[in-house]
Design a protein around this motif. Structure first.
Motif, PDB file in Angstrom:
ATOM      1  N   PRO A   1      68.563 -70.504  44.580  1.00 43.80           N
ATOM      2  CA  PRO A   1      67.826 -69.248  44.762  1.00 43.80           C
ATOM      3  C   PRO A   1      67.699 -68.455  43.461  1.00 43.80           C
ATOM      4  O   PRO A   1      68.517 -68.609  42.545  1.00 43.80           O
ATOM      5  CB  PRO A   1      68.675 -68.486  45.783  1.00 43.80           C
ATOM      6  N   PRO A   2      66.692 -67.598  43.369  1.00 40.94           N
ATOM      7  CA  PRO A   2      66.448 -66.837  42.134  1.00 40.94           C
ATOM      8  C   PRO A   2      67.265 -65.551  42.013  1.00 40.94           C
ATOM      9  O   PRO A   2      67.106 -64.814  41.048  1.00 40.94           O
ATOM     10  CB  PRO A   2      64.952 -66.510  42.236  1.00 40.94           C
ATOM     11  N   ASN A   3      68.163 -65.303  42.956  1.00 38.40           N
ATOM     12  CA  ASN A   3      68.904 -64.035  42.950  1.00 38.40           C
ATOM     13  C   ASN A   3      70.389 -64.204  42.652  1.00 38.40           C
ATOM     14  O   ASN A   3      71.206 -63.374  43.045  1.00 38.40           O
ATOM     15  CB  ASN A   3      68.737 -63.334  44.297  1.00 38.40           C
ATOM     16  N   LEU A   4      70.751 -65.278  41.961  1.00 38.66           N
ATOM     17  CA  LEU A   4      72.174 -65.519  41.695  1.00 38.66           C
ATOM     18  C   LEU A   4      72.707 -64.764  40.486  1.00 38.66           C
ATOM     19  O   LEU A   4      73.915 -64.723  40.268  1.00 38.66           O
ATOM     20  CB  LEU A   4      72.422 -67.023  41.501  1.00 38.66           C
ATOM     21  N   CYS A   5      71.837 -64.180  39.687  1.00 36.26           N
ATOM     22  CA  CYS A   5      72.297 -63.428  38.513  1.00 36.26           C
ATOM     23  C   CYS A   5      72.767 -62.046  38.952  1.00 36.26           C
ATOM     24  O   CYS A   5      71.965 -61.116  39.105  1.00 36.26           O
ATOM     25  CB  CYS A   5      71.180 -63.301  37.477  1.00 36.26           C
ATOM     26  N   VAL A   6      74.065 -61.913  39.164  1.00 37.13           N
ATOM     27  CA  VAL A   6      74.634 -60.649  39.637  1.00 37.13           C
ATOM     28  C   VAL A   6      74.418 -59.510  38.644  1.00 37.13           C
ATOM     29  O   VAL A   6      74.003 -58.416  39.028  1.00 37.13           O
ATOM     30  CB  VAL A   6      76.142 -60.817  39.951  1.00 37.13           C
ATOM     31  N   PRO A   7      74.660 -59.725  37.339  1.00 33.81           N
ATOM     32  CA  PRO A   7      74.446 -58.628  36.380  1.00 33.81           C
ATOM     33  C   PRO A   7      72.996 -58.146  36.337  1.00 33.81           C
ATOM     34  O   PRO A   7      72.727 -56.971  36.101  1.00 33.81           O
ATOM     35  CB  PRO A   7      74.863 -59.241  35.044  1.00 33.81           C
ATOM     36  N   GLY A   8      72.064 -59.064  36.555  1.00 34.30           N
ATOM     37  CA  GLY A   8      70.649 -58.703  36.472  1.00 34.30           C
ATOM     38  C   GLY A   8      70.134 -57.907  37.650  1.00 34.30           C
ATOM     39  O   GLY A   8      69.077 -57.268  37.576  1.00 34.30           O
ATOM     40  N   LYS A   9      70.877 -57.980  38.763  1.00 38.45           N
ATOM     41  CA  LYS A   9      70.517 -57.254  39.988  1.00 38.45           C
ATOM     42  C   LYS A   9      69.105 -57.606  40.464  1.00 38.45           C
ATOM     43  O   LYS A   9      68.569 -58.650  40.142  1.00 38.45           O
ATOM     44  CB  LYS A   9      70.692 -55.754  39.789  1.00 38.45           C
ATOM     45  N   ASP A  10      68.497 -56.696  41.233  1.00 39.64           N
ATOM     46  CA  ASP A  10      67.189 -56.956  41.845  1.00 39.64           C
ATOM     47  C   ASP A  10      66.080 -57.154  40.817  1.00 39.64           C
ATOM     48  O   ASP A  10      65.166 -57.967  41.025  1.00 39.64           O
ATOM     49  CB  ASP A  10      66.806 -55.797  42.776  1.00 39.64           C
ATOM     50  N   ALA A  11      66.152 -56.397  39.717  1.00 40.71           N
ATOM     51  CA  ALA A  11      65.079 -56.463  38.719  1.00 40.71           C
ATOM     52  C   ALA A  11      64.925 -57.873  38.164  1.00 40.71           C
ATOM     53  O   ALA A  11      63.812 -58.417  38.082  1.00 40.71           O
ATOM     54  CB  ALA A  11      65.360 -55.476  37.589  1.00 40.71           C
ATOM     55  N   VAL A  12      66.034 -58.493  37.792  1.00 42.16           N
ATOM     56  CA  VAL A  12      65.993 -59.856  37.241  1.00 42.16           C
ATOM     57  C   VAL A  12      65.666 -60.867  38.336  1.00 42.16           C
ATOM     58  O   VAL A  12      64.918 -61.824  38.100  1.00 42.16           O
ATOM     59  CB  VAL A  12      67.338 -60.204  36.564  1.00 42.16           C
ATOM     60  N   ALA A  13      66.206 -60.659  39.529  1.00 47.35           N
ATOM     61  CA  ALA A  13      65.926 -61.583  40.638  1.00 47.35           C
ATOM     62  C   ALA A  13      64.428 -61.658  40.923  1.00 47.35           C
ATOM     63  O   ALA A  13      63.880 -62.738  41.166  1.00 47.35           O
ATOM     64  CB  ALA A  13      66.681 -61.140  41.885  1.00 47.35           C
ATOM     65  N   LYS A  14      63.757 -60.510  40.868  1.00 48.21           N
ATOM     66  CA  LYS A  14      62.311 -60.481  41.113  1.00 48.21           C
ATOM     67  C   LYS A  14      61.545 -61.216  40.013  1.00 48.21           C
ATOM     68  O   LYS A  14      60.580 -61.931  40.281  1.00 48.21           O
ATOM     69  CB  LYS A  14      61.839 -59.029  41.219  1.00 48.21           C
TER      70      LYS A  14
ATOM     71  N   LYS B   1      71.892 -62.479  29.408  1.00 47.22           N
ATOM     72  CA  LYS B   1      72.632 -63.168  28.322  1.00 47.22           C
ATOM     73  C   LYS B   1      74.113 -62.798  28.268  1.00 47.22           C
ATOM     74  O   LYS B   1      74.740 -62.829  27.218  1.00 47.22           O
ATOM     75  CB  LYS B   1      71.991 -62.855  26.955  1.00 47.22           C
ATOM     76  N   GLY B   2      74.682 -62.440  29.406  1.00 43.55           N
ATOM     77  CA  GLY B   2      76.115 -62.114  29.425  1.00 43.55           C
ATOM     78  C   GLY B   2      76.992 -63.344  29.415  1.00 43.55           C
ATOM     79  O   GLY B   2      78.174 -63.273  29.078  1.00 43.55           O
ATOM     80  N   GLN B   3      76.431 -64.501  29.787  1.00 43.06           N
ATOM     81  CA  GLN B   3      77.175 -65.766  29.851  1.00 43.06           C
ATOM     82  C   GLN B   3      78.439 -65.611  30.697  1.00 43.06           C
ATOM     83  O   GLN B   3      79.481 -66.190  30.395  1.00 43.06           O
ATOM     84  CB  GLN B   3      77.543 -66.254  28.440  1.00 43.06           C
ATOM     85  N   CYS B   4      78.350 -64.810  31.763  1.00 41.86           N
ATOM     86  CA  CYS B   4      79.532 -64.483  32.568  1.00 41.86           C
ATOM     87  C   CYS B   4      79.883 -65.562  33.587  1.00 41.86           C
ATOM     88  O   CYS B   4      81.016 -65.636  34.055  1.00 41.86           O
ATOM     89  CB  CYS B   4      79.324 -63.156  33.291  1.00 41.86           C
ATOM     90  N   GLY B   5      78.909 -66.373  33.991  1.00 44.97           N
ATOM     91  CA  GLY B   5      79.163 -67.430  34.962  1.00 44.97           C
ATOM     92  C   GLY B   5      79.201 -66.957  36.401  1.00 44.97           C
ATOM     93  O   GLY B   5      79.577 -67.716  37.293  1.00 44.97           O
ATOM     94  N   ALA B   6      78.820 -65.701  36.660  1.00 48.42           N
ATOM     95  CA  ALA B   6      78.843 -65.175  38.023  1.00 48.42           C
ATOM     96  C   ALA B   6      77.884 -65.921  38.939  1.00 48.42           C
ATOM     97  O   ALA B   6      78.055 -65.939  40.156  1.00 48.42           O
ATOM     98  CB  ALA B   6      78.483 -63.686  38.013  1.00 48.42           C
ATOM     99  N   CYS B   7      76.876 -66.557  38.358  1.00 50.01           N
ATOM    100  CA  CYS B   7      75.885 -67.320  39.127  1.00 50.01           C
ATOM    101  C   CYS B   7      76.439 -68.657  39.599  1.00 50.01           C
ATOM    102  O   CYS B   7      75.857 -69.322  40.455  1.00 50.01           O
ATOM    103  CB  CYS B   7      74.635 -67.553  38.283  1.00 50.01           C
TER     104      CYS B   7
END
Length: 269
Positions: A71-84, A46-52
């Protein structure tokens, strides 16, 4: 009195009619939302950063659920945990997310960087830059009014007493919002496992850069590039630029540090 009652009755009647019309239209034209979109949005930071690359977390959640190419890994702030988690919800496979962190490419603190004039305007970096490129003599250095700090959605930046922003490594997600906000391109988001970093952003020639700032100024001399065994460093516009990918993959013992005359290149971690 009768007139008032009639007016109220007519208004109520009109309201009821329009209510029925809206209810029917809502039912007829409603679009069913895929419940997976809400599930994905719930696990995002919920950072709304737009990095994705999308307009906020909701935009990415919708795209990753409805578009099989996203792809499911575009959330940079979430790192691997969120991507999984996103991969599990959407049934996709997630490649590993490379952790990143913001790096301030300037050491031109108060007392080290010379000023061209005393600025008395709005304390915003972009605003200050409009006046002759900012108050500092070095027009490539940090302006120091904290626009990057205000832009960070995770509270990972703060202004130090020396007039330069400080990065909280524990809070920084590498989203790149601060990098985008900086009008001088002083902030670089780099891999957390980077070997070396350049603590200068000056594009001026060595003698001029050193005259304007007594900090760890890059002179553009090229000694670091000549001493790099793997060709990971190049001199571009009088400034050393490190290819982090080559550096991380091949370098174990950096030889570029030893002969830098100003210590502009340092160990990253």
């Amino acid at each position: 009195m009768f007139t008032v009652i009639m007016v109220l009755a007519v208004m109520v009647g009109i309201g009821i009619v329009f209510g029925f019309i809206l209810a029917i239209a809502n039912k007829k034209f409603s679009v069913e939302v895929n419940p997976l979109i809400h599930e994905v949005e719930d696990v995002l930071p919920k950072g709304q950063c737009g990095a994705c690359g999308y307009a906020g977390c909701a935009g990415y959640a919708e795209a990753v659920v409805l578009n099989k190419e996203v792809p499911p890994n575009l959330c940079v702030p979430g790192k691997d945990a969120v991507a999984k988690l996103v991969a599990e919800i959407t049934g996709k496979s997630a490649e590993k997310v490379e952790p990143r962190i913001a790096h301030i490419k300037c050491k031109g603190a108060i007392g080290k960087a010379k000023l061209s004039y005393n600025y008395k305007g709005i304390e915003d970096c972009a605003a200050a830059t409009l006046l002759q490129g900012g108050p500092k003599g070095c027009k490539h250095g940090c302006v120091g009014f904290g626009t990057c700090v205000n832009s960070c959605p995770f509270g990972a930046l703060s202004m130090g007493e020396d007039g330069l922003p400080k990065v909280d490594a524990k809070k920084c997600t590498g989203c790149g919002t601060c990098e985008t906000a900086c009008p001088k391109n002083v902030i670089e988001v780099m891999p957390v496992n980077s070997i070396v970093k350049v603590n200068c952003n000056s594009k001026d020639k060595g003698a001029i850069a050193r005259k304007l700032c007594s900090a760890e100024t890059c002179l553009g001399c090229g000694i670091c590039a000549k001493n790099c065994t793997y060709g990971a460093i190049k001199i571009e516009n009088n400034l050393a630029v490190v290819d982090s990918k080559i550096c991380v993959e091949k370098c174990k013992e950096p030889t570029c540090l030893a002969k830098c005359p100003t210590s502009a290149i340092k160990i990253a971690n």
